[in-house]
Structures are given as structure tokens and as C-alpha cells.
Write a protein that holds these residues in place. Structure first.
Motif, PDB file in Angstrom:
ATOM      1  N   GLN A 100       0.835  -1.209   0.000  1.00 33.90           N
ATOM      2  CA  GLN A 100       0.000   0.000   0.000  1.00 33.90           C
ATOM      3  C   GLN A 100       0.869   1.258   0.000  1.00 33.90           C
ATOM      4  O   GLN A 100       0.567   2.244  -0.676  1.00 33.90           O
ATOM      5  N   LEU A 101       1.954   1.215   0.777  1.00 42.50           N
ATOM      6  CA  LEU A 101       2.847   2.370   0.826  1.00 42.50           C
ATOM      7  C   LEU A 101       3.526   2.578  -0.526  1.00 42.50           C
ATOM      8  O   LEU A 101       3.627   3.703  -1.028  1.00 42.50           O
ATOM      9  N   ASP A 107       1.892   6.443  -7.004  1.00 44.75           N
ATOM     10  CA  ASP A 107       0.832   7.346  -7.464  1.00 44.75           C
ATOM     11  C   ASP A 107       1.212   8.811  -7.277  1.00 44.75           C
ATOM     12  O   ASP A 107       0.586   9.692  -7.853  1.00 44.75           O
ATOM     13  N   THR A 108       2.200   9.073  -6.430  1.00 41.32           N
ATOM     14  CA  THR A 108       2.467  10.447  -5.986  1.00 41.32           C
ATOM     15  C   THR A 108       3.752  11.050  -6.546  1.00 41.32           C
ATOM     16  O   THR A 108       3.773  12.209  -6.947  1.00 41.32           O
ATOM     17  N   TYR A 200       3.229  16.820   5.604  1.00 37.93           N
ATOM     18  CA  TYR A 200       2.860  17.398   4.303  1.00 37.93           C
ATOM     19  C   TYR A 200       2.381  16.326   3.318  1.00 37.93           C
ATOM     20  O   TYR A 200       1.329  16.457   2.686  1.00 37.93           O
ATOM     21  N   LEU A 201       3.155  15.259   3.204  1.00 34.97           N
ATOM     22  CA  LEU A 201       2.813  14.223   2.218  1.00 34.97           C
ATOM     23  C   LEU A 201       1.526  13.504   2.604  1.00 34.97           C
ATOM     24  O   LEU A 201       0.716  13.162   1.744  1.00 34.97           O
ATOM     25  N   LEU A 202       1.344  13.275   3.902  1.00 33.43           N
ATOM     26  CA  LEU A 202       0.128  12.572   4.332  1.00 33.43           C
ATOM     27  C   LEU A 202      -1.114  13.444   4.184  1.00 33.43           C
ATOM     28  O   LEU A 202      -2.183  12.940   3.853  1.00 33.43           O
ATOM     29  N   LEU A 203      -0.975  14.726   4.412  1.00 33.13           N
ATOM     30  CA  LEU A 203      -2.159  15.578   4.487  1.00 33.13           C
ATOM     31  C   LEU A 203      -2.380  16.426   3.245  1.00 33.13           C
ATOM     32  O   LEU A 203      -3.193  17.353   3.259  1.00 33.13           O
ATOM     33  N   LEU A 300       8.981  20.351  -3.784  1.00 35.68           N
ATOM     34  CA  LEU A 300       8.601  19.026  -4.268  1.00 35.68           C
ATOM     35  C   LEU A 300       7.670  19.080  -5.474  1.00 35.68           C
ATOM     36  O   LEU A 300       7.535  18.072  -6.191  1.00 35.68           O
ATOM     37  N   GLY A 301       7.081  20.241  -5.711  1.00 33.99           N
ATOM     38  CA  GLY A 301       6.101  20.367  -6.786  1.00 33.99           C
ATOM     39  C   GLY A 301       6.548  19.747  -8.107  1.00 33.99           C
ATOM     40  O   GLY A 301       5.799  18.993  -8.728  1.00 33.99           O
ATOM     41  N   PRO A 302       7.784  20.014  -8.552  1.00 32.15           N
ATOM     42  CA  PRO A 302       8.204  19.474  -9.853  1.00 32.15           C
ATOM     43  C   PRO A 302       8.281  17.950  -9.886  1.00 32.15           C
ATOM     44  O   PRO A 302       8.353  17.370 -10.973  1.00 32.15           O
ATOM     45  N   TYR A 303       8.284  17.339  -8.738  1.00 30.35           N
ATOM     46  CA  TYR A 303       8.461  15.881  -8.687  1.00 30.35           C
ATOM     47  C   TYR A 303       7.175  15.148  -8.324  1.00 30.35           C
ATOM     48  O   TYR A 303       7.178  13.938  -8.166  1.00 30.35           O
ATOM     49  N   LEU A 304       6.093  15.903  -8.181  1.00 28.86           N
ATOM     50  CA  LEU A 304       4.804  15.267  -7.864  1.00 28.86           C
ATOM     51  C   LEU A 304       4.083  14.910  -9.156  1.00 28.86           C
ATOM     52  O   LEU A 304       4.116  15.652 -10.136  1.00 28.86           O
ATOM     53  N   LYS A 305       3.423  13.759  -9.144  1.00 34.47           N
ATOM     54  CA  LYS A 305       2.657  13.353 -10.321  1.00 34.47           C
ATOM     55  C   LYS A 305       1.339  14.106 -10.380  1.00 34.47           C
ATOM     56  O   LYS A 305       0.790  14.477  -9.362  1.00 34.47           O
TER      57      LYS A 305
END
Ligand SMILES: [Zn+2]
Length: 305
Positions: A100-101, A107-108, A200-203, A300-305
């Protein structure tokens, strides 16, 4: 309530691999690998530039949107031989934790190469991001120890709480991971920055703009483990803990619930009411979270899907 994380008994994908940056709960001693009956299938090879990584003039292309991102997170279970590790591995497999992780990361995040998340017998309750191997380790002993904490504290559903705490611990390691693999500047002590990253990543709001409540519970339950560890020492902080790269457990606990409260106050209002998150601190948590969110969105924006 959204149900992003499922504590369900599902068969897990299995592969195997090899291993040191200490993290987790206060103990920052060098990582002691237990049994290493490990066969490497994942290749933590350094990323090799592709044509899209290089501009016409031969200089590296610094624009992430122009690069290839062929990597994915893969799941590895290493052997467990001690009773504690066997218990932790069983829990990880029964709850389908690691797949799941890995799915959530896939996905992220845009990954430059395959990165294993490994369940491993470590000889201590800890978790690690290992820069040299580009690999994440979730120690069997850490989830087993968290199960003990929540059972001792008479949680209604100690397995769910232990699962949540493992999810949040994983995202702390993900904070170390993104700083490393994307070469991000860490403005502050890396351990504190990794705690920020986990919140940040969780929320991050879901597609519907809402914050996943299971993830809020993940932050809350991970924070509880810090409080429990602090209470074990009667709240006293030793000189060694003050000198540690991690902030003291009580500080980490308050930080995490403050940032989560800043992101979404309603589900954590009780923590202010009962004084776990002091009102004086709570008043600024919205600003703290917005600042944290702005920093991570920018980096992190440039690396988020
Ligand atoms: Zn750490």
C-alpha cells in the motif's frame, strides 16, 4: 470518512534485496543488520543520464518536467528469525502495509529509478533511508514495538493504530528520501524537516480537495508513540537526547500534531481541549502549516505526479 489505508489481510508481493541513516524513535545508533539472507533483485543503481537529461549544448537539463522518470517503488521482505521480528513481519504481511505504501508513492512521486521499501529484521525498533543503496528499510521490530505501545495503552484497535504509526514513520523516511534523490535543500535540521515532510505528504488534499482522515489518524497515532516514549522516561530529557539529531520525543509529538492541526483543526480539536497541544502553540499552527506547505509545494512540486 475516506478510507485510503486498508488494514486488510491481503497477500503481498515479495522480492528480496540488500542495505544506513538512522531515524525513528530516538535511537540513532548505527544500524545493525540482522540476518542478511538477502538476495538482491532491486538494483539501486545510480541514475544514468538519458538523452532527455541533456540539453543540446551538452549541459544537464535541470527541468524535471523534461526528464524521464522510469522508476517505481518495489516491495521486499527480508527474513525474520527472532520472535519480535517474526511478529512484525507477520503484521506487515497481514495488513499489506508495504504494497500500500509503495502504491501510494508510485501514485504520488516521479522516481528516477526503482527504489525498494524493505521489511527487515534490524535488531532495533527503527526505520531507515539508506542513501548509498537508495533503499528504504522498515524494521519489523518497529511495528512490533508500536503494537506493544498501543496494546499497553489499551487502544480500542491497537492494530489499526500500529498500522497508522507505520504509515507516518514511512513518510518520515520518505522525507529523507526526497531530500536525497532530488537533491533538495533542507532548510533546517533534516530530522525536523523529515517530520514536516511526513505531515505534508500525508495531508496533501485528495482530488476532492479534502484531507484523508485516515492520514490524519496516522499523524495522531505516530505522535502518540512519541508521547509514549517520552512518558517512559517520565518526560525527562537527557543530555544525549538534547544533543541528538532528532528533536526530543515530546517536541516531535507536539510538532506533528500542531502541523496536522494547522492543516485540518476539526479532527484534532480534542488535543487542544485536553492540553496535549497547548493553546498557545495551537494558535500559530495554521501559520506554521501554511509555511511548511508552501516550502514543500515549492521544493517538491516538480516531482509530484
Ligand atoms: Zn529520520
Amino acid at each position: 470518512m475516506a478510507e485510503k489505508w486498508r488494514v486488510a489481510a491481503v497477500g503481498a508481493a515479495v522480492a528480496l534485496a540488500v542495505l544506513t541513516a538512522g531515524c525513528g524513535h530516538g535511537d540513532n545508533s548505527a544500524h545493525q543488520s540482522g540476518s542478511s539472507a538477502a538476495v538482491s533483485t532491486a538494483e539501486p543503481a545510480a541514475p544514468t543520464p538519458t538523452e532527455t537529461d541533456v540539453n543540446d549544448n551538452g549541459t544537464p537539463d535541470s527541468d524535471p518536467s523534461d526528464r524521464d522518470w522510469p522508476g517505481k517503488m518495489t516491495v521486499v521482505y527480508e527474513d525474520a528469525t527472532t520472535p519480535e521480528a517474526i511478529r512484525g513481519r507477520k503484521f506487515m504481511e497481514e495488513t499489506n502495509l508495504l504494497p500500500q505504501l509503495a502504491d501510494d508513492i508510485n501514485d504520488t512521486l516521479k522516481l528516477p529509478y526503482d527504489i525498494p521499501v524493505k521489511g527487515e529484521q534490524c535488531g532495533e525498533a527503527n526505520d531507515f533511508w539508506t542513501p548509498a543503496d537508495k533503499a528504504m528499510t522498515m524494521c519489523y521490530e518497529d511495528v512490533a514495538g508500536n503494537l506493544d505501545i498501543f496494546q499497553t495503552a489499551d487502544f480500542k484497535d491497537p492494530r489499526l493504530a500500529a498500522f497508522h504509526a507505520a504509515v507516518a514513520a514511512f513518510y518520515h523516511e520518505t522525507g529523507h528520501m526526497v531530500i536525497d534523490i532530488y537533491d533538495l535543500p533542507a532548510l533546517g535540521r533534516e530530522e525536523d524537516v523529515a517530520d514536516q515532510a511526513s505531515v505534508y505528504l500525508l495531508l496533501r488534499p485528495e482530488d476532492d480537495g479534502k484531507i484523508d482522515q485516515d492520514s490524519v489518524d496516522a499523524v495522531r497515532d505516530e505522535a502518540f508513540t512519541f508521547a509514549a516514549l517520552s512518558d517512559m522516561n517520565n518526560g525527562e530529557v537527557s543530555p544525549d537526547e538534547l544533543a541528538d539529531v532528532h528533536s526530543p520525543n515530546r517536541t516531535r509529538m507536539v510538532n506533528m500534531v500542531c502541523w496536522a492541526y494547522g492543516a485540518d483543526p476539526d479532527p484534532l480539536e480534542d488535543l487542544v481541549a485536553n492540553g496535549i497541544l497547548p493553546e498557545q502553540r495551537a494558535a500559530g499552527c495554521d501559520d506554521e502549516y501554511q509555511q511548511l506547505e508552501h516550502a514543500w509545494n515549492t521544493l517538491l512540486g516538480p516531482y509530484l505526479k
